[in-house]
Design an enzyme around this catalytic site. Structure first.
Site, mmCIF file in Angstrom:
data_model
loop_
_atom_site.group_PDB
_atom_site.id
_atom_site.type_symbol
_atom_site.label_atom_id
_atom_site.label_comp_id
_atom_site.label_asym_id
_atom_site.label_seq_id
_atom_site.Cartn_x
_atom_site.Cartn_y
_atom_site.Cartn_z
ATOM 1 N N GLY A 59 37.151 29.522 -31.445
ATOM 2 C CA GLY A 59 36.667 28.233 -31.900
ATOM 3 C C GLY A 59 36.336 27.278 -30.767
ATOM 4 O O GLY A 59 35.778 27.657 -29.747
ATOM 5 N N SER A 60 36.692 26.035 -30.938
ATOM 6 C CA SER A 60 36.173 24.932 -30.136
ATOM 7 C C SER A 60 36.689 24.922 -28.709
ATOM 8 O O SER A 60 37.854 25.192 -28.438
ATOM 9 C CB SER A 60 36.530 23.603 -30.809
ATOM 10 O OG SER A 60 36.107 22.525 -30.012
ATOM 11 N N CYS A 61 35.767 24.527 -27.803
ATOM 12 C CA CYS A 61 36.129 24.313 -26.402
ATOM 13 C C CYS A 61 37.079 23.130 -26.241
ATOM 14 O O CYS A 61 37.726 22.977 -25.202
ATOM 15 C CB CYS A 61 34.874 24.055 -25.582
ATOM 16 S SG CYS A 61 33.631 25.368 -25.685
ATOM 17 N N THR A 62 37.167 22.254 -27.243
ATOM 18 C CA THR A 62 38.024 21.071 -27.190
ATOM 19 C C THR A 62 39.500 21.439 -27.260
ATOM 20 O O THR A 62 40.363 20.586 -27.041
ATOM 21 C CB THR A 62 37.650 20.110 -28.340
ATOM 22 O OG1 THR A 62 36.254 19.825 -28.258
ATOM 23 C CG2 THR A 62 38.392 18.792 -28.268
#
Length: 556
Positions: A59-62
């Protein structure tokens, strides 16, 4: 085989293990340390103080920012143990140690040792091994790859371009070492994901770098932020959220980033060409850039994106290299007759579940001739369930002939599609909100929404998020006016993955979206039930306040 220490440290705690990767952003609440991804086996469990084990993240790089915030607030895991290479939360742990003095051990174990440790209740991690009851696993020290640095690299590392650039270069080199890179590669542009106010840690990092004099040295665009930069006060956003979110965006602009504020940078006139090495963060953007544009970028975590933009150099590893861009799983399927636009995000979500740790080749889709919007939806949904930085579509994407000789095979059936549809549609039929533009809508999607509404007024709040450039184009041709006359609220700068109340209407209990990405993350992020469907289905829900409980004709 001995385990490998990625980041050293000493810790102990209860073992919390899963055989399924997890996205820390959208999957873990930084305020509580609780897993909020309703589709994950650890849903409802707390990661705080645990020896957290999973194959990798997805999922997200965050996720790197979420991990950093958990560590700085004392809600983080005691240690992280993976069985596969992992960059996102590893980078968060590296920043915690490098900039803030908080040590969090990160280790990688062979599959047999990983399985053995996952079956234990408590583990103690030392400098040279892991002990869990009668189980003892030796651990090798961190890899110290001998990077072949250029004179310019060494000059940056030694402080010739200032303290901030030296710090950025140390972080780039540390990540290159853990990735096994032998040298760095020049990048022509960057896209920053860390400008989303996912946690106070994102602001702490950005303002610390800005105070040190950080400046980007390659053209750098910015992801969607967490507020409508110009209008958040008028929208009723509380100042204790609006101000730091705006400060975070402003910090990156002060460092030389372009305030594009979009999670669809491939729609901008600066989109890279095939073969161009870039440094993008934001999972859907990375997957689209690699898969559809044929550009080259790893799925860079938050914080590393800025470090690469400041140095113009990235680790030459992963999908920057030809050999790592080959498909290692072939997924066969046949599009159902009459399939509408909901097919593509559903397919991406299912393909990610079938290929969570490797690049797939999707076969059987060439005759469907998917366009930009279809491929955008496919890539975004794929990124929610897979850690892979790209996919191939046979006969469609530019590198679809790159298949590893040992690639395995599987199939997505009509029954799989029906099951996936039901999993994404477990909410009630009454709809309180229609959420469109995840990722940010293209001009074509804005036009399609206006055409579908045909001047009719929506009966429930309907919000479309899009980038500033797209909104300007829609305004110039009259599409924006048509949408607003139908009662659609069109928002710049932020996106559904960062929208907050009261911009997100407080009375919402169930929302409907045509985004596979938001259908996956929405329940955990919003606390609402979610329904998923085509754009036409969303239009009908907007006009009537109800979603159909029946399968679409192409699945029935």
């Amino acid at each position: 085989m001995a385990g490998l220490s990625i980041l050293p440290g000493v810790a102990e705690g209860p073992v919390l293990a899963s055989d399924e990767p997890l996205s820390f952003w959208g999957g873990v609440d930084p305020a509580t340390g609780t897993v909020i991804d309703m589709h994950h086996p650890l849903h409802g469990r707390a990661v705080t103080g645990a020896v957290l084990m999973m194959p990798s993240t997805r999922g997200s790089c965050t996720g790197s920012g979420v991990l950093l915030d958990l560590v700085l607030s004392g809600r983080g895991p005691a240690a992280l143990v993976f069985s596969q290479p992992e960059d996102v939360v590893t980078l968060g742990a590296l920043i915690a140690a490098e900039m803030f003095g908080h040590s969090l051990p990160v280790l990688r174990l062979a599959p047999a040792d990983f399985a053995a440790l996952a079956g234990r209740d408590w583990a103690r991690i030392g400098a040279d091994g892991i002990v869990a009851g009668d189980l003892a696993i030796p651990v090798r020290p961190p890899a110290t790859a001998l990077l072949d640095l250029t004179p310019d690299d060494r000059a940056m590392l030694e402080g010739a371009d200032g303290t901030a650039t030296a710090l950025a270069m140390r972080i780039v080199c540390a990540m290159a070492a853990q990735q096994g890179a032998e040298r760095l590669v020049d990048v022509t542009q960057a896209h920053i994901d860390g400008c989303i106010y996912a946690s106070p840690a994102n602001l702490t990092f950005a303002e610390r770098m800005a105070s040190l004099g950080a400046r980007v040295r390659v053209p750098t665009t910015m992801n969607a932020i967490s507020v409508d930069h110009a209008n958040w006060r008028a929208q009723g956003v509380p100042p204790d959220f609006g101000r730091p979110a705006q400060r975070l965006a402003d910090a990156y602009v002060a460092m030389g980033c372009r305030p594009t504020f979009t999670c669809s940078p491939y729609l901008l006139d600066s989109a890279p060409a095939a073969g161009e090495a870039v440094a993008w963060a934001e999972s859907n953007a990375v997957i689209f850039a690699n898969s559809v544009l044929g550009a080259r970028t790893a799925k860079h975590p938050d914080f590393l994106d800025l470090c690469i933009a400041m140095t113009g150099r990235a680790p030459l590893a992963g999908v920057y290299l030809d050999r790592h861009r080959r498909a290692r799983r072939i997924i066969d399927l046949a599009p159902p007759a009459g399939a509408d636009d909901a097919f593509w995000p559903l397919l991406g979500w299912l393909a990610g579940r079938l290929s969570p740790d490797r690049i797939p080749l999707l076969r059987g889709l060439a005759a469907a001739r998917p366009g930009t919007e279809a491929l955008k939806a496919l890539c975004a949904a794929f990124g929610t369930t897979s850690a892979a930085p790209m996919l191939h579509v046979d006969g469609v994407t530019p590198e679809s002939g790159h298949v590893a000789p040992d690639a395995d095979h599987c199939r997505i059936t009509l029954d799989d599609m029906r099951d996936g549809w039901r999993l994404l549609n477990d909410g009630p039929s009454r709809i309180d909100l229609v959420a469109l533009g995840s990722p940010h809508a293209s001009l074509g999607e804005c036009r399609a929404l206006a055409l579908g509404l045909g001047g009719r007024r929506v009966a429930v709040p309907t919000i479309l998020t899009a980038g500033r450039d797209t909104i300007a184009q829609a305004r110039a041709e009259g599409t924006l006016a048509a949408l607003e006359q139908s009662g659609v609220q069109v928002l710049p700068d932020l996106c559904w993955c960062s929208i907050s109340r009261p911009v997100f209407p407080d009375q919402t209990r169930t929302l409907m979206t045509n985004s596979g990405k938001y259908a996956h993350y929405g329940p955990g992020l919003s606390g609402c039930a979610v329904r998923f469907g085509s754009l036409d289905g969303c239009i009908q829900a907007a006009l009537t306040g109800r979603a159909s409980d029946a399968l679409p004709d192409w699945l029935a």
